[in-house]
Design a protein around this motif. Structure first.
Motif, short mmCIF file in Angstrom:
data_model
loop_
_atom_site.label_atom_id
_atom_site.label_comp_id
_atom_site.label_asym_id
_atom_site.label_seq_id
_atom_site.Cartn_x
_atom_site.Cartn_y
_atom_site.Cartn_z
N GLY A 5 0.81 -1.21 0.00
CA GLY A 5 0.00 0.00 0.00
C GLY A 5 0.85 1.25 0.00
N PHE A 6 0.20 2.37 0.31
CA PHE A 6 0.84 3.68 0.27
C PHE A 6 1.39 4.03 1.64
N ASP A 7 2.62 4.57 1.67
CA ASP A 7 3.17 5.09 2.92
C ASP A 7 4.24 6.13 2.60
N PHE A 8 4.90 6.63 3.66
CA PHE A 8 5.95 7.63 3.51
C PHE A 8 7.28 7.05 3.99
N ALA A 9 8.34 7.34 3.25
CA ALA A 9 9.67 6.89 3.66
C ALA A 9 10.17 7.70 4.86
N LEU A 10 9.80 8.98 4.92
CA LEU A 10 10.21 9.86 6.02
C LEU A 10 8.97 10.53 6.62
N PRO A 11 8.12 9.76 7.29
CA PRO A 11 6.86 10.33 7.78
C PRO A 11 7.04 11.43 8.82
N TRP A 12 8.17 11.44 9.54
CA TRP A 12 8.38 12.45 10.57
C TRP A 12 8.47 13.86 10.00
N LEU A 13 8.76 13.98 8.70
CA LEU A 13 8.81 15.30 8.08
C LEU A 13 7.44 15.96 7.98
N LEU A 14 6.37 15.17 8.15
CA LEU A 14 5.03 15.74 8.14
C LEU A 14 4.81 16.68 9.33
N LEU A 68 2.05 20.56 -0.32
CA LEU A 68 2.60 19.69 -1.37
C LEU A 68 4.11 19.53 -1.22
N LEU A 69 4.81 20.61 -0.85
CA LEU A 69 6.25 20.53 -0.66
C LEU A 69 6.62 19.62 0.50
N VAL A 70 5.87 19.73 1.59
CA VAL A 70 6.13 18.86 2.75
C VAL A 70 5.84 17.41 2.40
N LEU A 71 4.75 17.17 1.68
CA LEU A 71 4.44 15.81 1.27
C LEU A 71 5.54 15.23 0.38
N ARG A 301 10.53 -6.22 -1.20
CA ARG A 301 9.30 -5.54 -1.55
C ARG A 301 9.62 -4.41 -2.53
N PRO A 302 9.09 -4.47 -3.74
CA PRO A 302 9.34 -3.40 -4.70
C PRO A 302 8.69 -2.10 -4.23
N GLN A 303 9.39 -1.00 -4.47
CA GLN A 303 8.90 0.31 -4.05
C GLN A 303 8.90 1.25 -5.25
N THR A 304 7.81 1.99 -5.38
CA THR A 304 7.68 2.98 -6.45
C THR A 304 7.62 4.37 -5.83
N ALA A 305 8.59 5.22 -6.14
CA ALA A 305 8.62 6.57 -5.59
C ALA A 305 7.52 7.42 -6.22
N LEU A 306 6.84 8.21 -5.38
CA LEU A 306 5.75 9.06 -5.84
C LEU A 306 5.98 10.54 -5.51
N PHE A 307 7.15 10.89 -4.95
CA PHE A 307 7.37 12.24 -4.47
C PHE A 307 7.30 13.30 -5.57
N TYR A 308 7.60 12.90 -6.81
CA TYR A 308 7.65 13.89 -7.87
C TYR A 308 6.27 14.42 -8.24
N TRP A 309 5.19 13.70 -7.91
CA TRP A 309 3.85 14.20 -8.22
C TRP A 309 3.49 15.43 -7.40
N PRO A 310 3.57 15.38 -6.06
CA PRO A 310 3.30 16.61 -5.31
C PRO A 310 4.32 17.71 -5.59
N LEU A 311 5.57 17.32 -5.87
CA LEU A 311 6.59 18.33 -6.16
C LEU A 311 6.27 19.08 -7.46
N LEU A 312 5.89 18.34 -8.49
CA LEU A 312 5.54 18.97 -9.77
C LEU A 312 4.29 19.84 -9.62
N LEU A 313 3.31 19.38 -8.85
CA LEU A 313 2.09 20.15 -8.66
C LEU A 313 2.38 21.44 -7.89
N ALA A 314 3.24 21.35 -6.87
CA ALA A 314 3.62 22.55 -6.12
C ALA A 314 4.33 23.55 -7.02
N PHE A 315 5.22 23.05 -7.87
CA PHE A 315 5.93 23.94 -8.80
C PHE A 315 4.96 24.60 -9.77
N ALA A 316 3.98 23.84 -10.27
CA ALA A 316 3.01 24.39 -11.22
C ALA A 316 2.15 25.47 -10.56
#
Length: 334
Positions: A5-14, A68-71, A301-316
């Motif tokens: 499922g979905f989780d954060f590699a560095l959840p403490w940054l939230l 979005l940047l924090v996420l 366990r294969p992992q797919t990074a998703l950080f670039y989605w909120p980063l791109l949206l924040a930039f836009a």
């Protein structure tokens, strides 16, 4: 083990989400602080305009960009289902002769004329595919020896490197068996594997190189590396010797079986004789039994990074806000 499922590699940054509020509460004077900004005059006009920067919609946009940047910094990811990854704890070096004599066509491949090396590529390639859980490496030798593929779990790449090997790639005139063994031992020396083994394949005798097979065998014993040796080549071959006609010859006359037997015996391995393609295939099937592939497995366990989605949206969103503030639509003259 956790489900996929979905989780954060560095959840403490939230925890940084309320940081702007904390800074503003502790340092209210920052609200009126002066900052050097490009397009300062335009920003000053906006500050004095009829639509101040305290517009709730603009503030909401800023908060959305910050969220979005924090996420993105917390590195969201999708964790997949566990995949079984066998590990044998064995490192296996393949040491293959590519001298000029390996060009002989006394070992037909599927009934068609082929060089000894081509037959090896077929049979050893199939052997490589079966070695699940082993780290495999490839050393080629002729007059010299060099590493063609370092130890790796990537069996596909090792087989590809084997298929790309050519006669004479390491020198065609002579055979440096001792140097080929020494090169393999060099890369097994620092191996943390529980078991280390070498499969040496040649059709000749050592007549080149810095180390003799006896010296390399001593090194293998000191390193507790098991060496399996394979002598390839038919015992008899019919050649067309014009103008005297056809005659029978022994294409394996130069094969030093005694040396290969001594290497295997001294290191706890075995010597095998391959006189045709079927015999060579049977030898490698027997090696599968002597050095069985892995049965135990580790789960990865294969992992797919998703950080670039909120980063791109924040930039836009930031870019859109910047463009709207600097170049607002002009009102029609009344």
């Amino acid at each position: 083990m956790l489900e996929s499922g979905f989780d954060f590699a560095l959840p403490w940054l939230l925890l940084a989400l309320p940081l702007p509020l904390l800074i503003r509460a502790r340092h209210p004077a920052l609200q009126g602080s002066a900052l050097w900004l490009p397009f300062f005059s335009r920003w000053q006009q906006l500050a004095n305009s009829e639509q101040p920067t305290r517009d709730p919609r603009r503030r909401l946009l800023l908060w959305l960009i910050w969220l979005l940047l924090v996420l993105a910094a917390a590195q969201p990811r999708w964790v997949g289902e566990p995949i079984s990854q066998p590990r044998s704890g064995r490192d296996l070096m393949l040491v293959i002769d590519v001298s000029g004599s390996m060009e002989a066509t006394d070992l037909p491949l599927n009934g068609a004329p082929a060089s000894r090396l081509d037959v090896l590529k077929q049979v050893v390639g199939e052997f490589i595919e079966r070695r699940t859980g082993d780290r495999l490496g490839l050393v080629l030798f002729g007059e010299r020896a060099y590493l063609q593929a370092p130890l790796s779990f990537d069996r596909k790449t090792v087989r590809q490197f084997l298929s790309e090997s050519e006669i004479g790639l390491a020198g065609a005139q002579r055979t440096a068996i001792g140097d080929g063994m020494a090169m393999a031992l060099k890369h097994l020396h620092d191996s943390p594997a529980k078991r280390r083994a070498m499969i040496l394949v040649t059709d000749g005798a050592n007549n080149a190189g810095s180390l003799t097979p006896e010296q390399a065998t001593t090194l293998a014993k000191d390193e507790t590396v098991t060496v399996y040796t394979i002598g390839v080549g038919a015992d008899e071959m019919v050649v067309n010797d014009w103008p005297f006609g056809k005659r029978r010859v022994n294409p394996s006359a130069e094969l030093d079986e005694d040396a290969l037997k001594a290497i295997a015996s001294a290191t706890g391995g075995e010597y095998f004789r391959a006189r045709d393609q079927d015999a060579l295939a049977q030898i490698y099937q027997l090696l599968d039994q002597l050095e069985p592939a892995a049965s135990d497995a580790d789960a990865v366990r294969p992992q797919t990074a998703l950080f670039y989605w909120p980063l791109l949206l924040a930039f836009a969103l930031a870019l859109w806000r910047w463009l709207v503030l600097l170049w607002p639509p002009r009102r029609a003259a009344t």
